[in-house]
Design an enzyme around this catalytic site. Sequence first.
Site, PDB file in Angstrom:
ATOM      1  N   GLY A  79     -13.680 -16.480  19.586  1.00 17.36           N
ATOM      2  CA  GLY A  79     -14.786 -16.811  18.673  1.00 17.36           C
ATOM      3  C   GLY A  79     -16.013 -17.324  19.417  1.00 17.36           C
ATOM      4  NE  ARG A 143     -10.951 -14.453  16.618  1.00 15.72           N
ATOM      5  CZ  ARG A 143     -11.099 -15.666  17.134  1.00 15.72           C
ATOM      6  NH1 ARG A 143     -10.412 -16.024  18.186  1.00 15.72           N
ATOM      7  NH2 ARG A 143     -11.944 -16.522  16.577  1.00 15.72           N
ATOM      8  CG  ASP A 174      -4.090 -18.070  22.159  1.00 18.37           C
ATOM      9  OD1 ASP A 174      -3.050 -18.581  22.593  1.00 18.37           O
ATOM     10  OD2 ASP A 174      -4.377 -18.030  20.945  1.00 18.37           O
ATOM     11  CE  LYS A 200     -14.112 -19.497  22.949  1.00 24.65           C
ATOM     12  NZ  LYS A 200     -13.636 -18.387  22.123  1.00 24.65           N
ATOM     13  CB  THR A 201     -12.619 -23.199  21.357  1.00 31.73           C
ATOM     14  OG1 THR A 201     -12.417 -23.184  19.933  1.00 31.73           O
ATOM     15  CG2 THR A 201     -11.875 -24.400  21.917  1.00 31.73           C
ATOM     16  CG  ASP A 203     -11.445 -24.304  16.716  1.00 30.82           C
ATOM     17  OD1 ASP A 203     -12.555 -24.106  16.189  1.00 30.82           O
ATOM     18  OD2 ASP A 203     -10.466 -23.571  16.530  1.00 30.82           O
TER      19      ASP A 203
HETATM   20  P1  FBP Z   1     -11.763 -19.602  19.186  1.00 34.13           P
HETATM   21  O1  FBP Z   1     -10.489 -20.395  19.163  1.00 34.13           O
HETATM   22  O2  FBP Z   1     -11.587 -18.231  19.685  1.00 34.13           O
HETATM   23  O3  FBP Z   1     -12.856 -20.333  19.908  1.00 34.13           O
HETATM   24  O4  FBP Z   1     -12.288 -19.446  17.695  1.00 34.13           O
HETATM   25  C1  FBP Z   1     -12.263 -20.544  16.845  1.00 34.13           C
HETATM   26  C2  FBP Z   1     -12.738 -20.208  15.445  1.00 34.13           C
HETATM   27  O5  FBP Z   1     -14.124 -20.370  15.338  1.00 34.13           O
HETATM   28  C3  FBP Z   1     -11.985 -21.063  14.439  1.00 34.13           C
HETATM   29  O6  FBP Z   1     -12.608 -22.309  14.266  1.00 34.13           O
HETATM   30  C4  FBP Z   1     -11.975 -20.204  13.227  1.00 34.13           C
HETATM   31  O7  FBP Z   1     -10.890 -20.491  12.373  1.00 34.13           O
HETATM   32  C5  FBP Z   1     -11.825 -18.827  13.807  1.00 34.13           C
HETATM   33  O8  FBP Z   1     -12.420 -18.871  15.078  1.00 34.13           O
HETATM   34  C6  FBP Z   1     -12.488 -17.748  12.996  1.00 34.13           C
HETATM   35  O9  FBP Z   1     -12.202 -16.519  13.567  1.00 34.13           O
HETATM   36  P2  FBP Z   1     -13.037 -15.195  13.327  1.00 34.13           P
HETATM   37  O10 FBP Z   1     -14.284 -15.304  14.123  1.00 34.13           O
HETATM   38  O11 FBP Z   1     -12.142 -14.136  13.884  1.00 34.13           O
HETATM   39  O12 FBP Z   1     -13.295 -15.089  11.869  1.00 34.13           O
END
Ligand code: FBP
Length: 540
Positions: A79, A143, A174, A200-201, A203
């Site tokens: 993400g 992803r 991951d 990165k994230t 979260d």
């Molecule tokens: P990452 O763990 O890849 O950084 O993504 C986190 C996130 O933004 C979460 O907070 C959210 O639930 C998810 O990605 C949403 O995923 P998508 O972009 O596939 O809708």
Amino acid sequence: IQPNNFHSLRTKYQPELPQLLQLDELDTKTETIEVNPQIREMFPFLCKDEVKAVTFQAADANENTIRAPLRIGCVLSGGQAAGGHNVIVGIYEQIKRRHPNSQLFGFLKGPIGIYTGKYEELKDDTINYFKNRGGFDMIQSGRHKIETEEQFKKSLQYCQSLKLDGLVVIGGDDSNTNACLLAEYFLKNNCQTCVVGCPKTIDGDLKNEFVEVSFGFDTACKTYSELIGNIMLDTVSSKKYYHFIRLMGRSASHIALECALLTRPTWAYIGEEVEKNKTSLTQIVTQLSDLIEKRYKQNKNHGVILVPEGLIEFIDEVKILIKEINSILASNKWESDQVFDNILTKLTPESSKLLQFLPRSISDQLLLDRDPHGNVQVAKIETEKLLIEMVKAELIRRKYAGKFSAISHYYGYEGRCAFPTKFDCDYCYSLGVNAAILIENKFTGVMSCIRNLHQTPSEWNAAGFPLVTMMDVETRKGKSVPVIKKALVDLQGPLFKFYQSNRDKWAFHDYYHPVGPIQFEGDQVPPFLINGKGFEFEEV
Ligand code: FBP
């Protein structure tokens, strides 16, 4: 996209670097660190000798040093998170400083770009345009995982044919696990490409004794907090709505906690606490209804409730239901309109009852396809609406005399690609510069880490920590696999404790704290998530 004035202004900002990373000559200093014996067995090449962490120290300038151009590849994985572009800019500017003929290649659309050989050489015009800008649109992200032997083989072939000295994987837990597997595969096959990860994230759950915070978290929390603050001012003006705001952050509730500390809402749920106390959905609804009744007695028919998007997965009975659905979906395939009825026949009686009890819109969302890493797509589950509906029903049952008018919000995607805060600009640029230095010094299977982040950037430290030291073994799909563990909110930590000791006050006395928009100049407050180090919490 044409640059607007603000974008043009931000591209002129030169991010600050830690003092050490500004030096031309650095010596490396290594220190042996422990690795879980099971992980050692899974990574025999990375763990052949002692596993070492690396830090840097100033070295004497040597005019006779001959520097060769560096060739580096980079990929954005998972993400979006604000600051990703600056990691790339940092790598680019560092390798060009080392040698003007150095080259940087961006693999397109995430890890799939590596094993399909889709890349683009990044040059001055692209780098200058994206400097300090949000989004991942420079090379896009994806992803996909590098999983099969064929994908590993192809990745190696493309990195070798580009004669890459290094590959920088910019991703979450991951993706960095995947980076470590790739580093092992490259070593095993005598490939010279070093693999370095960057945390990165938004979260905030890629956090451990080596990584203080992942990038993008600061920008996301400050973006959401601006919006929460605006809602607070609106509701305290009209005094007629309860706002239920769901905040992104797949599993851990770091974002919800950080935003709560910044804005002081009426109430914020923390998923980890709900899990620990085994709070049921019914208990959550009872608590909220009690709160609303008590506030009504104080003449208050308004409020702001923060709901982490991962909350749903922390509620005991829902967690069991999701686990059952996951295992049923893993071994069965049905037409989408038949999934609900078929699943009902295979669930345990308790889970089947719960699935039928939930509003159909929510149960359908629980049945959605999983992401490539097997995660439930909590970003698509409207927990805030579920709570509103259930609280409404409970208040009717109680013959509540007050007025309950609720509005739902979801703040998610809008926080991932905002213009990065100054903190994220400097942090990401430093991560990129550090990654390039690690590659120049031939370190592989390490995470680029910038620490001491509660200080000003010039005082930050840079290091490379082996990814294997961050790993645990988990059973996934019946197999033991290495994973970088997600860091959840520490219920014994200073941040949660502070929230816990203040929340009853905030619940009834509207200590709302609108923080306003992100500021790019002047004093900067780094995220509280860096364990509250260096912060004085203001008691209210
Ligand atoms: P990452 O763990 O890849 O950084 O993504 C986190 C996130 O933004 C979460 O907070 C959210 O639930 C998810 O990605 C949403 O995923 P998508 O972009 O596939 O809708």
